[in-house]
Scaffold this motif. Structure first.
Motif, PDB file in Angstrom:
ATOM      1  N   MET A   1      30.735 -31.721  28.653  1.00 18.87           N
ATOM      2  CA  MET A   1      31.916 -30.929  29.000  1.00 18.87           C
ATOM      3  C   MET A   1      31.674 -29.450  28.738  1.00 18.87           C
ATOM      4  O   MET A   1      30.995 -29.084  27.786  1.00 18.87           O
ATOM      5  N   GLU A   2      32.255 -28.599  29.603  1.00 21.19           N
ATOM      6  CA  GLU A   2      32.205 -27.155  29.384  1.00 21.19           C
ATOM      7  C   GLU A   2      33.199 -26.782  28.275  1.00 21.19           C
ATOM      8  O   GLU A   2      34.181 -27.490  28.047  1.00 21.19           O
ATOM      9  N   PRO A   3      32.971 -25.649  27.584  1.00 22.25           N
ATOM     10  CA  PRO A   3      33.840 -25.271  26.460  1.00 22.25           C
ATOM     11  C   PRO A   3      35.315 -25.148  26.826  1.00 22.25           C
ATOM     12  O   PRO A   3      36.185 -25.422  26.012  1.00 22.25           O
ATOM     13  N   HIS A   4      35.628 -24.730  28.070  1.00 24.28           N
ATOM     14  CA  HIS A   4      37.020 -24.531  28.466  1.00 24.28           C
ATOM     15  C   HIS A   4      37.666 -25.792  29.026  1.00 24.28           C
ATOM     16  O   HIS A   4      38.830 -25.782  29.397  1.00 24.28           O
ATOM     17  N   GLU A   5      36.925 -26.879  29.099  1.00 26.40           N
ATOM     18  CA  GLU A   5      37.458 -28.132  29.625  1.00 26.40           C
ATOM     19  C   GLU A   5      38.099 -28.938  28.497  1.00 26.40           C
ATOM     20  O   GLU A   5      37.506 -29.135  27.445  1.00 26.40           O
ATOM     21  N   LEU A   6      39.317 -29.418  28.732  1.00 30.29           N
ATOM     22  CA  LEU A   6      40.035 -30.206  27.738  1.00 30.29           C
ATOM     23  C   LEU A   6      39.892 -31.702  27.989  1.00 30.29           C
ATOM     24  O   LEU A   6      39.644 -32.470  27.066  1.00 30.29           O
ATOM     25  N   LEU A  27      39.364 -35.825  37.858  1.00 32.69           N
ATOM     26  CA  LEU A  27      40.331 -34.808  37.455  1.00 32.69           C
ATOM     27  C   LEU A  27      39.784 -34.046  36.255  1.00 32.69           C
ATOM     28  O   LEU A  27      39.268 -34.653  35.316  1.00 32.69           O
ATOM     29  N   THR A  28      39.903 -32.727  36.282  1.00 32.46           N
ATOM     30  CA  THR A  28      39.517 -31.892  35.139  1.00 32.46           C
ATOM     31  C   THR A  28      40.705 -31.031  34.737  1.00 32.46           C
ATOM     32  O   THR A  28      41.283 -30.336  35.574  1.00 32.46           O
ATOM     33  N   ILE A  29      41.067 -31.089  33.468  1.00 31.49           N
ATOM     34  CA  ILE A  29      42.139 -30.264  32.916  1.00 31.49           C
ATOM     35  C   ILE A  29      41.499 -29.220  32.008  1.00 31.49           C
ATOM     36  O   ILE A  29      40.774 -29.553  31.068  1.00 31.49           O
ATOM     37  N   ARG A  30      41.765 -27.949  32.317  1.00 29.23           N
ATOM     38  CA  ARG A  30      41.137 -26.842  31.608  1.00 29.23           C
ATOM     39  C   ARG A  30      42.176 -26.031  30.842  1.00 29.23           C
ATOM     40  O   ARG A  30      43.372 -26.158  31.060  1.00 29.23           O
ATOM     41  N   ASP A  31      41.690 -25.184  29.953  1.00 32.77           N
ATOM     42  CA  ASP A  31      42.557 -24.241  29.251  1.00 32.77           C
ATOM     43  C   ASP A  31      43.417 -23.478  30.251  1.00 32.77           C
ATOM     44  O   ASP A  31      42.904 -22.978  31.266  1.00 32.77           O
ATOM     45  N   GLY A  32      44.718 -23.374  29.974  1.00 36.45           N
ATOM     46  CA  GLY A  32      45.603 -22.573  30.809  1.00 36.45           C
ATOM     47  C   GLY A  32      46.098 -23.251  32.067  1.00 36.45           C
ATOM     48  O   GLY A  32      46.885 -22.671  32.814  1.00 36.45           O
ATOM     49  N   ASP A  33      45.664 -24.480  32.346  1.00 38.97           N
ATOM     50  CA  ASP A  33      46.156 -25.203  33.525  1.00 38.97           C
ATOM     51  C   ASP A  33      47.638 -25.535  33.376  1.00 38.97           C
ATOM     52  O   ASP A  33      48.150 -25.697  32.263  1.00 38.97           O
ATOM     53  N   TYR A  34      48.313 -25.647  34.515  1.00 37.48           N
ATOM     54  CA  TYR A  34      49.692 -26.165  34.565  1.00 37.48           C
ATOM     55  C   TYR A  34      49.715 -27.136  35.733  1.00 37.48           C
ATOM     56  O   TYR A  34      49.815 -26.735  36.883  1.00 37.48           O
ATOM     57  N   LEU A  35      49.585 -28.411  35.424  1.00 35.25           N
ATOM     58  CA  LEU A  35      49.439 -29.463  36.432  1.00 35.25           C
ATOM     59  C   LEU A  35      50.690 -30.317  36.487  1.00 35.25           C
ATOM     60  O   LEU A  35      51.130 -30.854  35.466  1.00 35.25           O
ATOM     61  N   CYS A  36      51.269 -30.447  37.685  1.00 33.22           N
ATOM     62  CA  CYS A  36      52.365 -31.392  37.903  1.00 33.22           C
ATOM     63  C   CYS A  36      51.811 -32.653  38.548  1.00 33.22           C
ATOM     64  O   CYS A  36      51.062 -32.576  39.530  1.00 33.22           O
ATOM     65  N   ILE A  37      52.177 -33.792  37.989  1.00 30.69           N
ATOM     66  CA  ILE A  37      51.780 -35.080  38.548  1.00 30.69           C
ATOM     67  C   ILE A  37      53.009 -35.679  39.217  1.00 30.69           C
ATOM     68  O   ILE A  37      54.047 -35.897  38.575  1.00 30.69           O
ATOM     69  N   LEU A  64      36.650 -38.103  29.300  1.00 29.60           N
ATOM     70  CA  LEU A  64      36.075 -37.293  28.229  1.00 29.60           C
ATOM     71  C   LEU A  64      37.136 -36.309  27.726  1.00 29.60           C
ATOM     72  O   LEU A  64      37.864 -35.717  28.524  1.00 29.60           O
ATOM     73  N   ARG A  65      37.203 -36.138  26.410  1.00 31.08           N
ATOM     74  CA  ARG A  65      38.176 -35.223  25.813  1.00 31.08           C
ATOM     75  C   ARG A  65      37.461 -34.238  24.902  1.00 31.08           C
ATOM     76  O   ARG A  65      36.483 -34.591  24.235  1.00 31.08           O
ATOM     77  N   ALA A  66      37.993 -33.025  24.865  1.00 32.18           N
ATOM     78  CA  ALA A  66      37.472 -32.029  23.934  1.00 32.18           C
ATOM     79  C   ALA A  66      37.613 -32.551  22.507  1.00 32.18           C
ATOM     80  O   ALA A  66      38.544 -33.310  22.210  1.00 32.18           O
ATOM     81  N   PRO A  67      36.708 -32.180  21.605  1.00 30.47           N
ATOM     82  CA  PRO A  67      36.721 -32.740  20.246  1.00 30.47           C
ATOM     83  C   PRO A  67      38.065 -32.625  19.536  1.00 30.47           C
ATOM     84  O   PRO A  67      38.492 -33.552  18.859  1.00 30.47           O
TER      85      PRO A  67
END
Length: 237
Positions: A1-6, A27-37, A64-67
């Motif tokens: 995972m990249e550092p900005h990926e949650l 699906l990738t959720i990153r820092d600062g995302d605002y995702l509506c499902i 995969l999840r950030a630590p």
């Protein structure tokens, strides 16, 4: 995972008791995302949230999840049940319960945790009710307290499941404004399941639509121009 990926979902399928309700999701959720499902009832939206929270293992693929998320630093605002609305605790006690994952083996909350809970209650405009019984609040006020609780747990991500259910239009609008502030001013990533499409998309950056006619994932403007988005605009609120 990249550092900005949650959270990263790679070819994920989710379901219960051998029955698949959501297939081959990337699906990738990153820092600062605002995702509506969004999507039809029974399409797997709440199932996906359980997977993102680590409460449901994928049938195939990987999540995969950030630590820090693996250590529980996710703010979660579930749909409230009738029993939860009548919970016999003070507003401050409810907000503090968001710090449980940080409490460890300590019996009491720390001064820093109490300060954090008070700060979040103030941020959401309910600090004056900190000693009031939670059950005495209106639906909108309770949602603000629960959001303060979620913020006590959150490091970088808030996950919300139909947060405006049962709220009047004014309370719903206030909640959306608060979420927009948390996202734009404090950099909190937000993932929200909602049926309230119009108001939600005014703040969201991207949309995941799950349905029998296929899946869409992309920016709000592209979604509104897609077949799924056009259909929702025709039948939605």
């Amino acid at each position: 995972m990249e550092p900005h990926e949650l959270i990263v979902c790679r070819d994920v399928s989710l379901g219960y008791e051998g029955q698949t309700v959501l297939s081959h999701l990337n699906l990738t959720i990153r820092d600062g995302d605002y995702l509506c499902i969004v999507g039809d009832n029974g399409s797997g939206k709440s199932t996906l949230l359980r997977g993102l929270l680590g409460l449901l293992a994928p049938q195939s693929g990987e999540i995969l999840r950030a630590p820090e998320l693996e250590r529980g630093a996710v703010g979660y605002l579930p749909q409230q049940t009738r029993a939860q609305r009548d919970f016999p605790a003070t507003v401050l006690e409810v907000a503090l319960s968001g710090c449980l994952n940080q409490k460890g083996s300590r019996f009491f909350y720390t001064r820093a945790q109490k300060s954090q809970a008070l700060m979040n209650l103030g941020k959401l405009g309910v600090l004056e009710w900190k000693d009031k019984s939670y059950r005495e609040l209106s639906g909108g006020q309770q949602q603000r307290v629960l959001l303060a609780r979620a913020l006590c747990a959150a490091g970088r991500l808030l996950i919300l499941d139909e947060p405006i259910t049962g709220l009047d239009p004014a309370a719903a609008q206030d909640l959306y404004k608060t979420l927009s502030y948390l996202n734009t001013k404090e950099g909190m990533a937000i993932v929200m399941v909602t049926h309230d499409l119009g108001p939600a998309l005014r703040s969201a950056r991207s949309v995941l639509h799950i349905g029998q006619r296929g899946t869409f994932l992309g920016p709000v403007a592209d979604y509104l121009a897609s077949p799924q988005g056009r259909r929702f605009r025709e039948v939605g609120p």
